[in-house]
Each structure stands twice: as structure tokens, then as C-alpha cells.
Design an enzyme around this catalytic site. Structure first.
Site, PDB file in Angstrom:
ATOM      1  N   ASN A  10       0.719  -1.072  -0.176  1.00 21.28           N
ATOM      2  CA  ASN A  10      -0.233  -0.031  -0.180  1.00 21.28           C
ATOM      3  C   ASN A  10       0.864   1.252  -0.109  1.00 21.28           C
ATOM      4  OD1 ASN A  10      -1.565   2.034   0.534  1.00 21.28           O
ATOM      5  ND2 ASN A  10      -2.597   1.479   2.628  1.00 21.28           N
ATOM      6  N   LYS A  42      -0.091   4.400  -0.266  1.00 26.81           N
ATOM      7  CA  LYS A  42      -0.713   5.531   0.182  1.00 26.81           C
ATOM      8  C   LYS A  42      -0.430   6.472  -0.616  1.00 26.81           C
ATOM      9  CE  LYS A  42      -0.300   3.467   4.746  1.00 26.81           C
ATOM     10  NZ  LYS A  42      -0.212   3.434   6.226  1.00 26.81           N
ATOM     11  N   HIS A 100      -9.685   1.407   5.202  1.00 28.09           N
ATOM     12  CA  HIS A 100      -8.591   1.645   5.549  1.00 28.09           C
ATOM     13  C   HIS A 100      -8.792   2.627   6.726  1.00 28.09           C
ATOM     14  CE1 HIS A 100      -4.425   2.822   6.379  1.00 28.09           C
ATOM     15  NE2 HIS A 100      -3.907   1.711   5.573  1.00 28.09           N
ATOM     16  N   GLU A 117      -7.090   5.078   7.798  1.00 24.23           N
ATOM     17  CA  GLU A 117      -6.866   6.358   7.257  1.00 24.23           C
ATOM     18  C   GLU A 117      -8.133   7.264   6.873  1.00 24.23           C
ATOM     19  OE1 GLU A 117      -3.319   5.751   5.351  1.00 24.23           O
ATOM     20  OE2 GLU A 117      -1.965   5.106   7.302  1.00 24.23           O
ATOM     21  N   GLU A 155      -5.653  -4.418  10.850  1.00 26.72           N
ATOM     22  CA  GLU A 155      -4.694  -3.411  10.909  1.00 26.72           C
ATOM     23  C   GLU A 155      -5.034  -2.756  12.223  1.00 26.72           C
ATOM     24  OE1 GLU A 155      -2.599  -2.460   7.176  1.00 26.72           O
ATOM     25  OE2 GLU A 155      -4.246  -1.054   6.969  1.00 26.72           O
ATOM     26  N   GLY A 213       2.381   2.575  11.010  1.00 29.93           N
ATOM     27  CA  GLY A 213       3.354   3.622  11.061  1.00 29.93           C
ATOM     28  C   GLY A 213       4.164   3.927  12.392  1.00 29.93           C
ATOM     29  N   SER A 270       3.312  -1.687  10.413  1.00 27.66           N
ATOM     30  CA  SER A 270       4.641  -1.546  10.755  1.00 27.66           C
ATOM     31  C   SER A 270       5.522  -2.903  10.328  1.00 27.66           C
ATOM     32  CB  SER A 270       4.849  -1.279  12.218  1.00 27.66           C
ATOM     33  OG  SER A 270       4.343  -0.074  12.497  1.00 27.66           O
TER      34      SER A 270
HETATM   35  P1  13P Z   1       2.879   0.777   7.682  1.00 27.58           P
HETATM   36  O1  13P Z   1       3.276  -0.787   7.243  1.00 27.58           O
HETATM   37  O2  13P Z   1       3.531   1.937   7.177  1.00 27.58           O
HETATM   38  O3  13P Z   1       2.793   0.608   9.284  1.00 27.58           O
HETATM   39  O4  13P Z   1       1.250   0.776   7.068  1.00 27.58           O
HETATM   40  C1  13P Z   1       0.474  -0.183   7.273  1.00 27.58           C
HETATM   41  C2  13P Z   1      -0.992   0.108   6.345  1.00 27.58           C
HETATM   42  O5  13P Z   1      -1.694   1.187   6.874  1.00 27.58           O
HETATM   43  C3  13P Z   1      -1.011  -0.496   5.466  1.00 27.58           C
HETATM   44  O6  13P Z   1      -2.518  -0.706   4.803  1.00 27.58           O
END
Ligand code: 13P
Length: 246
Positions: free
Chosen positions: A11, A13, A99, A101, A168, A174, A207
Site C-alpha cells: 500500500n 498510500k 482503511h 486512515e 490492521e 506507522g 509496521s
Molecule cells: P505501515 O506498514 O507503514 O505501518 O502501514 C500499514 C498500512 O497502513 C497498510 O495499509
């Protein structure tokens, strides 16, 4: 050491531009080598890069997904959005939905449910993200939050064979923090128990990196990983796949 098919979903982003395409050469070589074993690679770049990624992956088996889509199946006046039909016609076969976010920006379970239905109609495979926040975890609400997200997000969806559930934890994304392995194993088992009949594939995200994969791969009931930051670095992404199988 696992010998099963595992999915590694990158991903990206809101990162990446045309220059980033050069960094994919390593991954393309790796995808054609024996070292990939039974690993399946899927990249979810920003919409702006989908067609360029597709061209780049022309001669290999790496698949493509989008990072979200509008809930409407019709074309319409929705400035800045794309729907599942448009994603599919751009060459994507997957879409990430729910997601955290986007949940944090106001996406509700109900809206996510509409998006999932529309994605399934457009023949996209859905990476359906669920997860609890830190405060929910501290209040021991993880199970009830996951139950609610699954129940409402997948409401009235009978055919679940094209759905991947990505667990997640919001507090892990992150931050470099991952759940304790036994806790994660139990949570994955809990999620599986929510489904009768054919179980969806379950992924872990948050992460994931080349160091902690040695621990994460101990969870034998997982079918793969949804990888954010580390997936933008081809060496790290390849290392994660290699270490999962070695
Ligand atoms: P990270 O691997 O950067 O923590 O992000 C995870 C994520 O949100 C994947 O969708």
C-alpha cells in the site's frame, strides 16, 4: 517455514511519482525468480500511477489494486473520485477499502459496506481493513470493535470468496509497534471464527518490516501481509517475502 500461498500487498498510500517506477525493477526480477516461492505480490499505488505500474508489470505476475473507490456504481458528478468500475477498467484487480486512515476521515461502516458491494459487482477483489484504536485496545474493546466492523462492513454480502480481511490495529500503523504474537494469533483466530463456511483470507498490516517478519511469520493462520512504509523500498519488500518463506 511455510509452504503456502502468501499475499504481500504493497500500500503506497499518497507516495510515489513517475521516478518511483525505476525502483520496481528489482521487484520485477525477484517476481520472476524461484526465490518468490508461493508469494503473490500486489501493488496498490495512487490512482495517478496505476496505468504506469500496469505497463511496468506487463511481463510479470505482479497484480495491481486501487486504494479506495466511490460507493456509486454509476458515473456521476463526484469531483475527485473514481468508482469501482473505473478502477477495474484501469487494470486494477484489487481495492483496499475501510482503511483506518479513511475511517478516521469519516468513512462509516455503512459507507464501507456500500463500497464493498460496488467493488464486488465490478469484479474487484476487496482488501477489507479492520482494526481497533489504542484507546479501544486499552479499554479491552478489540473484539467488540472488530465484530462490529465485520458485521456492518459485510452486511448482506453473501459471497465472500473475493474478500481479504486485513487486520490492521490503528495503533500499529506507522509506529513500529506490532501486537504480541500470541495476542495477534488469538485475534486472527477470533476473526476467522466470525465466518462460517469458506473462510476469507486474513492479512495482517501495521509496521511490517524485514526485522519483525521473523516473528510475524510464526502466525500460521495468516495468509499474508498488507505493507505500508516498507513496501516503498523494494529491497525491504523483497526481504519481507524472502524471510516469510525461509
Ligand atoms: P505501515 O506498514 O507503514 O505501518 O502501514 C500499514 C498500512 O497502513 C497498510 O495499509
Amino acid at each position: 517455514m511455510t509452504n503456502k500461498i502468501m499475499y504481500f500487498i504493497a500500500n503506497w498510500k499518497m507516495y510515489g511519482n513517475l521516478k518511483s517506477l525505476n525502483t520496481l525493477d528489482k521487484v520485477i526480477r525477484f517476481s520472476k525468480s524461484k526465490e518468490i516461492k508461493k508469494g503473490r505480490l500486489i501493488y496498490c499505488p495512487p490512482y495517478t500511477l496505476i496505468s504506469s505500474f500496469l505497463k511496468k508489470f506487463e511481463n510479470c505476475l505482479i497484480d495491481i489494486g486501487g486504494q479506495n473507490c466511490h460507493e456509486s456504481e454509476d458515473y456521476g458528478s463526484h469531483t475527485g473520485f473514481v468508482n469501482s468500475k473505473m478502477l477495474k477498467s484501469s487494470g486494477a484487480n484489487y481495492v483496499i477499502l475501510g482503511h483506518s486512515e479513511n475511517r478516521q476521515k469519516g468513512e462509516t461502516d455503512k459507507l464501507i459496506n456500500l463500497k464493498i458491494k460496488s467493488a464486488i459487482k465490478s469484479k474487484l477483489k476487496v482488501i477489507f481493513c479492520i482494526g481497533e484504536t489504542l484507546s479501544e485496545k486499552k479499554r479491552k474493546k478489540t473484539k467488540s470493535i472488530l465484530s462490529k466492523q465485520i458485521k456492518l462492513g459485510l452486511k448482506k454480502i453473501k459471497k465472500k470468496s473475493n474478500i481479504f480481511v486485513a487486520y490492521e490495529p490503528v495503533w500499529s500503523i506507522g509506529t513500529g509497534k506490532i501486537p504480541k504474537i500470541d495476542e495477534l494469533e488469538q485475534t486472527v483466530e477470533f476473526i476467522k471464527k466470525k465466518f462460517k463456511g469458506k473462510l476469507p483470507k486474513i492479512l495482517y498490516g501495521g509496521s511490517v518490516n524485514p526485522e519483525n517478519i521473523r516473528n510475524l511469520k510464526k502466525i500460521t493462520n495468516l495468509d499474508g501481509f498488507l505493507i505500508g512504509g516498507a513496501s516503498q523500498n523494494s529491497k525491504k519488500f523483497i526481504d519481507i517475502v524472502k524471510k516469510t518463506y525461509n
